[in-house]
Design a protein around this motif. Structure first.
Motif, PDB file in Angstrom:
ATOM      1  N   LEU A 212       0.817  -1.222   0.000  1.00 38.55           N
ATOM      2  CA  LEU A 212       0.000   0.000   0.000  1.00 38.55           C
ATOM      3  C   LEU A 212       0.849   1.269   0.000  1.00 38.55           C
ATOM      4  O   LEU A 212       0.326   2.367   0.143  1.00 38.55           O
ATOM      5  N   MET A 213       2.158   1.120  -0.159  1.00 41.05           N
ATOM      6  CA  MET A 213       3.026   2.293  -0.293  1.00 41.05           C
ATOM      7  C   MET A 213       2.651   3.088  -1.537  1.00 41.05           C
ATOM      8  O   MET A 213       2.651   4.325  -1.524  1.00 41.05           O
ATOM      9  N   LEU A 304       0.894   3.190   4.106  1.00 40.38           N
ATOM     10  CA  LEU A 304      -0.102   4.188   3.727  1.00 40.38           C
ATOM     11  C   LEU A 304      -0.193   5.325   4.746  1.00 40.38           C
ATOM     12  O   LEU A 304      -0.041   6.501   4.371  1.00 40.38           O
ATOM     13  N   PRO A 305      -0.439   5.053   6.031  1.00 43.78           N
ATOM     14  CA  PRO A 305      -0.489   6.167   6.984  1.00 43.78           C
ATOM     15  C   PRO A 305       0.846   6.891   7.126  1.00 43.78           C
ATOM     16  O   PRO A 305       0.882   8.081   7.449  1.00 43.78           O
ATOM     17  N   LEU A 306       1.950   6.184   6.870  1.00 44.76           N
ATOM     18  CA  LEU A 306       3.259   6.810   6.941  1.00 44.76           C
ATOM     19  C   LEU A 306       3.395   7.915   5.889  1.00 44.76           C
ATOM     20  O   LEU A 306       3.907   9.008   6.169  1.00 44.76           O
ATOM     21  N   THR A 319      10.082  13.299   0.566  1.00 43.72           N
ATOM     22  CA  THR A 319      11.282  12.835  -0.132  1.00 43.72           C
ATOM     23  C   THR A 319      11.968  11.729   0.653  1.00 43.72           C
ATOM     24  O   THR A 319      12.399  10.724   0.081  1.00 43.72           O
ATOM     25  N   ALA A 320      12.059  11.908   1.964  1.00 39.57           N
ATOM     26  CA  ALA A 320      12.727  10.910   2.803  1.00 39.57           C
ATOM     27  C   ALA A 320      12.005   9.571   2.760  1.00 39.57           C
ATOM     28  O   ALA A 320      12.635   8.516   2.593  1.00 39.57           O
ATOM     29  N   VAL A 321      10.689   9.597   2.897  1.00 40.96           N
ATOM     30  CA  VAL A 321       9.949   8.327   2.916  1.00 40.96           C
ATOM     31  C   VAL A 321       9.990   7.666   1.537  1.00 40.96           C
ATOM     32  O   VAL A 321      10.066   6.438   1.419  1.00 40.96           O
ATOM     33  N   ASN A 322       9.993   8.476   0.472  1.00 42.20           N
ATOM     34  CA  ASN A 322      10.084   7.916  -0.879  1.00 42.20           C
ATOM     35  C   ASN A 322      11.460   7.306  -1.135  1.00 42.20           C
ATOM     36  O   ASN A 322      11.564   6.198  -1.667  1.00 42.20           O
TER      37      ASN A 322
END
Length: 379
Positions: A212-213, A304-306, A319-322
Motif C-alpha cells: 500500500l506504499m 499508507l499512513p506513513l 522525499t525521505a519516505v520515498n
C-alpha cells in the motif's frame, strides 16, 4: 502529428505508449527515447520509430548502444544529464515514465523547455511537487496525469469549478495481500508480492501496491496535482479495479471514471487530451456484476499512513519516505530484508530526516541520499 519524447520507453508504461503510437501512426511520431540500461530494447525501438535521439542513464550501456547504432544518424546521449538534455529536444509532449526520483530533473528540464508533460513518474510530485508546480505556473506549461487513479480524478473533474470539489475518493486494489494480518505476512516471498491480482506493472510499483506504499505516494501526488489537503483524500479498497477513482462535490454528487484495468486508457487520454482516442477493451458491467468498497487496514499496511504523515509534516519528509522506500524495495527484491521491514525502514528513515520547509532540488536529492543511507545502515 504530435511529436513525442518518451522517457522510460523500455518499461511497462513506455512500451504501452509505443503500442498506442503503433495503432495511431497518423497521429503521433516519436522523436526521442530514454531508458535506464536496456540497450537492446531501446535500440530496437529507436530503429522501428526512426527517432532522432536516444539516451540511457547507464553510461556503459549508452556507450554500447552508440556502437550498435553506428550505422544510423541517431544521436546517443548518456547519464542523467543526457536524459535531461533529451527531454528538452524539439517535440510537443514529454511522457515521463521513468521509475523513481530519477524522473524529477528530466521533468523540470522539460518544463523549462516549455513541453507539455504527461506524467507517469509520481516521484516527481512526491519529492518536488512545490517546485514543479511553481515552474508550471512560471512557464505556463500543462501537466497531464497518467497514473490510472489520477487520470480518473482528472477526468471526473472536467467542467467542474475547482471550488466545488469536496473530497477525492482514491481507489486501491489492495494488492495480493488484502485481508492478511501482520503475522501472515512475516515470511511472504518476492514472488507472492509480485503476484498482483489485477494489474500488469513493473516490479517496483507492484511491490508498492502489495504494501500500500503506492497508494500512500498517490495521496501525496494528488495533494500536489489537485491542490487539496491530505484530509480531503479518502482511500478505499476496491478489489475489482473497475472504478479507478472518483470525486465528491459540495452538493454530494459523486462522479467517477470506470473502465477495465488497462493502463493504455490513461496513457492514451494524456496523449489525446482533450480529445479521446480508440477503445481497447469495452467495460461490460453485467460481467463485472458487483463492485465492493472497503476501508484499508492501516495497522497491517503501515506504509499508507506513513505517507500521509509525511505529506502532513511537509518539507522534505515525503522525499525521505520515498527515498527510503526505493531502497527498501530494492533490498526486498534482492532477498535481503523481509516484506514487513519495508514500512519499518521507511519509518526509521523519515524520522531521521533533517527537514527544510524552503528547499531546492539539491536539497531534495540530499534528503533522498540520506534516507537511503539510513535504510542501508539498518540491515
Amino acid at each position: 502529428m504530435k511529436r513525442l519524447i518518451i522517457l522510460g520507453s523500455t518499461g511497462s508504461i513506455g512500451t504501452q505508449a509505443l503500442d498506442i503510437v503503433r495503432a495511431n501512426p497518423d497521429k503521433y511520431t516519436v522523436v526521442a527515447l530514454a531508458a535506464g540500461s536496456n540497450a537492446k530494447l531501446i535500440e530496437s525501438q529507436a530503429r522501428e520509430f526512426n527517432v532522432k535521439s536516444v539516451a540511457l542513464f547507464d553510461e556503459k550501456a549508452a556507450a554500447e548502444l552508440k556502437i550498435k547504432l553506428a550505422d544510423t544518424d541517431i544521436n546517443v546521449l548518456s547519464g542523467a544529464d543526457g536524459v535531461c538534455e533529451l527531454a528538452t529536444l524539439d517535440g510537443d509532449m514529454v511522457l515521463n515514465a521513468i521509475v523513481g526520483i530519477a524522473g524529477l530533473r528530466p521533468t523540470l528540464a522539460a518544463i523549462d523547455a516549455g513541453k507539455t508533460i504527461a506524467l507517469a513518474n509520481k516521484e516527481t510530485l512526491v519529492t518536488g511537487g512545490e517546485i514543479v508546480n511553481r515552474k508550471l505556473r512560471e512557464k505556463g506549461v500543462k501537466l497531464l496525469p497518467v497514473d490510472s487513479e489520477h487520470s480518473a480524478i482528472f477526468q471526473s473533474m472536467q467542467g467542474a469549478p475547482a471550488k466545488s470539489l469536496k473530497k477525492i475518493i482514491l481507489t486501491a486494489s489492495g494488492g495480493p495481500f488484502f485481508g492478511k494480518l501482520k503475522e501472515e505476512l512475516q515470511n511472504v516471498t518476492v514472488a507472492e508480492a509480485l503476484n498482483h491480482p489485477n494489474w500488469s506493472m513493473g516490479a517496483k510499483i507492484t511491490i508498492d501496491s502489495a504494501s500500500l506504499m503506492n497508494k500512500g505516494l498517490e495521496v501525496i501526488e494528488a495533494v500536489h496535482l489537485f491542490h487539496v489537503s491530505a484530509s480531503q483524500i479518502e482511500v478505499t479498497v476496491h478489489r475489482q479495479s473497475i472504478l479507478h477513482s472518483a470525486v465528491e462535490f459540495t452538493d454530494g454528487a459523486v462522479i467517477g471514471q470506470l473502465g477495465t484495468p488497462d493502463m493504455k486508457v490513461p496513457i492514451q487520454y494524456a496523449l489525446t487530451y482533450p480529445d479521446r482516442g480508440m477503445c481497447f477493451e469495452k467495460l461490460d458491467l453485467m460481467k463485472v456484476g458487483t463492485l465492493t468498497f472497503e476501508r484499508p487496514d492501516t495497522d497491517t499496511f503501515r506504509a499508507l499512513p506513513l505517507c500521509i504523515e509525511a505529506i502532513n509534516r511537509g518539507g522534505l519528509y515525503p522525499t525521505a519516505v520515498n527515498g527510503a522506500n526505493e531502497e527498501s524495495v530494492k533490498l526486498f527484491l534482492e532477498g535481503k530484508i523481509k516484506f514487513l521491514q519495508i514500512a519499518e525502514l521507511n519509518q526509521k528513515a523519515m524520522d531521521a530526516c533533517i527537514n527544510k520547509t524552503d528547499f531546492t532540488v539539491d536539497d531534495i536529492f540530499a534528503a533522498d541520499a540520506a534516507a537511503r543511507a539510513v535504510v542501508r545502515a539498518s540491515i
